[in-house]
Design an enzyme around this catalytic site. Structure first.
Site, short mmCIF file in Angstrom:
data_model
loop_
_atom_site.label_atom_id
_atom_site.label_comp_id
_atom_site.label_asym_id
_atom_site.label_seq_id
_atom_site.Cartn_x
_atom_site.Cartn_y
_atom_site.Cartn_z
N SER A 134 0.79 -1.24 0.00
CA SER A 134 0.00 0.00 0.00
C SER A 134 0.82 1.28 0.00
CB SER A 134 -0.94 0.04 1.21
OG SER A 134 -2.02 -0.76 0.96
N ASP A 190 -7.04 -0.14 2.56
CA ASP A 190 -5.68 0.39 2.66
C ASP A 190 -5.66 1.80 3.26
OD1 ASP A 190 -5.23 -1.94 1.34
OD2 ASP A 190 -4.76 -1.03 -0.58
N TYR A 240 -7.51 -7.02 -11.24
CA TYR A 240 -8.22 -6.59 -10.03
C TYR A 240 -9.63 -6.13 -10.38
CZ TYR A 240 -9.03 -4.18 -5.59
OH TYR A 240 -9.55 -3.79 -4.38
C1 GLA Z 1 -5.56 -3.79 -2.86
C2 GLA Z 1 -6.73 -2.83 -2.73
C3 GLA Z 1 -7.55 -3.12 -1.46
C4 GLA Z 1 -7.91 -4.60 -1.35
C5 GLA Z 1 -6.69 -5.48 -1.60
C6 GLA Z 1 -7.05 -6.94 -1.69
O1 GLA Z 1 -4.65 -3.56 -1.83
O2 GLA Z 1 -6.29 -1.51 -2.69
O3 GLA Z 1 -8.70 -2.31 -1.44
O4 GLA Z 1 -8.97 -4.92 -2.21
O5 GLA Z 1 -6.01 -5.13 -2.79
O6 GLA Z 1 -7.55 -7.38 -0.48
#
Ligand code: GLA
Length: 452
Positions: A134, A190, A240
């Site tokens: 993140s 995150d 994603y």
């Molecule tokens: C990324 C996204 C989050 C979450 C994760 C998977 O980090 O930013 O919001 O969906 O993937 O859990």
């Protein structure tokens, strides 16, 4: 205790760099942590549960207000600079990728009717970039705090600005930046953990109500070990968004039999089993994973809480149960959700082959990035050696291992040197309002659910 980059070190490094570049000190440094999610992956955008911790790796933005409308940025870790005009923000196609988050934050704050001032800033930190920890949420959060701190005309260390925005809105704004300026339809996990992280506590978050609870980790003789595959997450954004769409499709189809559901969060596994064959095969796998993962988070949090109350032997059993759930989470991400990759699987397999490793799974969006493992101190040396040697041997890549302290959330540190000419004042003060007992932190209290 793991040696860590202290607050003083990271703030003074950013401050020093600012002085070198701009010739005099910054007014403050906004600092926001990365995160590692212990369990509850790809559940946040399905209105489900997550259980992340903030880690002692931070993105730091040292800044000072300008008298004009320019935003002048130096991103030290990518060795790049960029300048834009707040009155004519550039389209993102014209700007370097890292600057999209700052352009996004400034644009959305202005669109919400807030006054935003020009700034000059240096950006530096130790959250590995693009490793699934993140770094982008940490950048958005520190950028948002920076613009909010600089903009009120009378703000100073003695008179820190009252936040005109609560943490809930702040997290949502930073999430919107990802959606509109980075093209990732991410959930809210995150940004929330970067704001609300607490030392030695994980955040049990209901991503629908934003009801949350800080749960003490009591790791005892165990460590949270993060292993970086060093595989770049090329597919992350497109795959994603596809996963998110597949989950929504599943909900739309299942509504025929379960009319009251609005997300996968609303479906019990028993109900799902009755209707799963009505779904296309791929949608079925994706939905099954999410429904099972939500239950795993609830079970994992209960197991961890039991660890606080039970006798020693049972305590160990509940911790072992926590690890089993982590392993099952990884298996679901690998087989049903299909967001793992060979390198992540190799790292988890290596970890799990070591006695003293409680559990190991990929963490974050997947397709590369990192794994998280819980490792007993007696197994640490074997863990390090086996992971480094075998991973390197089988992939030709040298992985990185970080032993992390579970840390606090985002803060603003004022630089008194800039205000009063004092020497050695770089350690600054924490800006008021980022502890949840204060009025400016409005993320719902865990005992009082908020409306959606
Ligand atoms: C990324 C996204 C989050 C979450 C994760 C998977 O980090 O930013 O919001 O969906 O993937 O859990």
């Amino acid at each position: 205790m793991i040696t860590t980059n202290t607050v003083e070190n990271r703030v003074s490094l950013a401050t020093q760099k600012f002085k070198e570049i701009f010739g005099s000190p910054p007014t403050f440094t906004a600092s926001a942590p990365g995160r590692v999610n212990l369990i509850g992956e790809h559940t946040d955008y399905n209105d489900g549960y997550v259980f992340p911790v903030a880690i002692d790796k931070y993105l730091n933005l040292s800044a000072r207000q300008r008298s004009d409308r320019s935003v002048v940025l130096h991103a030290l870790d990518v060795n790049d600079s960029y300048k834009f005009d707040l009155d004519k923000p550039p389209s993102i196609e014209q700007a370097p990728a890292w600057s999209h988050y700052l352009i996004g934050v400034a644009s959305l704050l202005q669109a919400s009717g807030r006054k935003v001032s020009g700034i000059e800033a240096v950006i530096t930190g130790d959250v590995p970039i693009g490793a699934g920890l993140s770094s982008s949420a940490a950048l958005s959060v520190s950028a948002a705090l920076t613009f909010l701190t600089t903009s009120p005309e009378d703000s100073s260390p003695e008179n820190p600005p009252k936040l005109e925005i609560d943490n809930k809105e702040l997290a949502a704004l930073c999430q919107q930046v990802e959606h509109e300026f980075a093209g990732v339809k991410c959930g809210i996990m995150d940004q929330t953990i970067s704001l609300l992280g607490r030392e030695d506590q994980a955040l049990f978050l209901d991503c629908r109500s934003l009801e949350h609870e800080h749960v003490p980790l009591n790791l005892g003789a165990h460590y949270i070990a993060i292993c970086n595959t060093k595989v770049k997450r090329e597919l992350a954004a497109s795959e994603y968004n596809k996963r998110r769409a597949e989950c929504e499709r599943g909900v739309d189809i299942l509504k025929q039999w379960l009319p009251d559901i609005s997300s996968l969060r609303d479906i019990l596994l028993t109900d799902f089993k009755k209707y799963e064959d009505e779904l296309p095969a791929l949608t079925q796998k994706r939905c099954r994973y999410v429904i099972e993962e939500n239950t795993r988070v609830l079970d994992a949090v209960s197991a961890l809480k039991m660890r606080h109350t039970q006798t020693a032997k049972k305590t160990d059993e509940s911790f072992i149960q926590f690890g089993r759930l982590m392993n099952a989470s990884h298996n679901g991400l690998r087989d049903d959700y299909e967001v793992s990759c060979a390198e992540l699987d190799l790292l988890t397999d290596l970890a799990r082959s070591i006695e003293g490793v409680i559990g190991s799974r990929m963490t974050g969006a997947g397709f590369g990035g990192c794994t998280v493992s819980i490792v007993h101190e007696d197994a640490l040396e074997t863990f390090r050696t086996r992971v480094m040697t075998e991973y390197c041997k089988q992939t030709g890549i040298e992985p990185e291992i970080y032993l992390c302290n579970v840390s606090g959330g985002a803060q603003v540190f004022w630089n008194k040197e800039a205000i009063s000419g004092q020497q050695s004042a770089v350690s600054g003060q924490q800006r008021e309002g980022y502890d949840e007992s204060s009025t400016s932190s409005l993320m719902a209290d865990s005992r009082e659910p908020t409306a959606n």
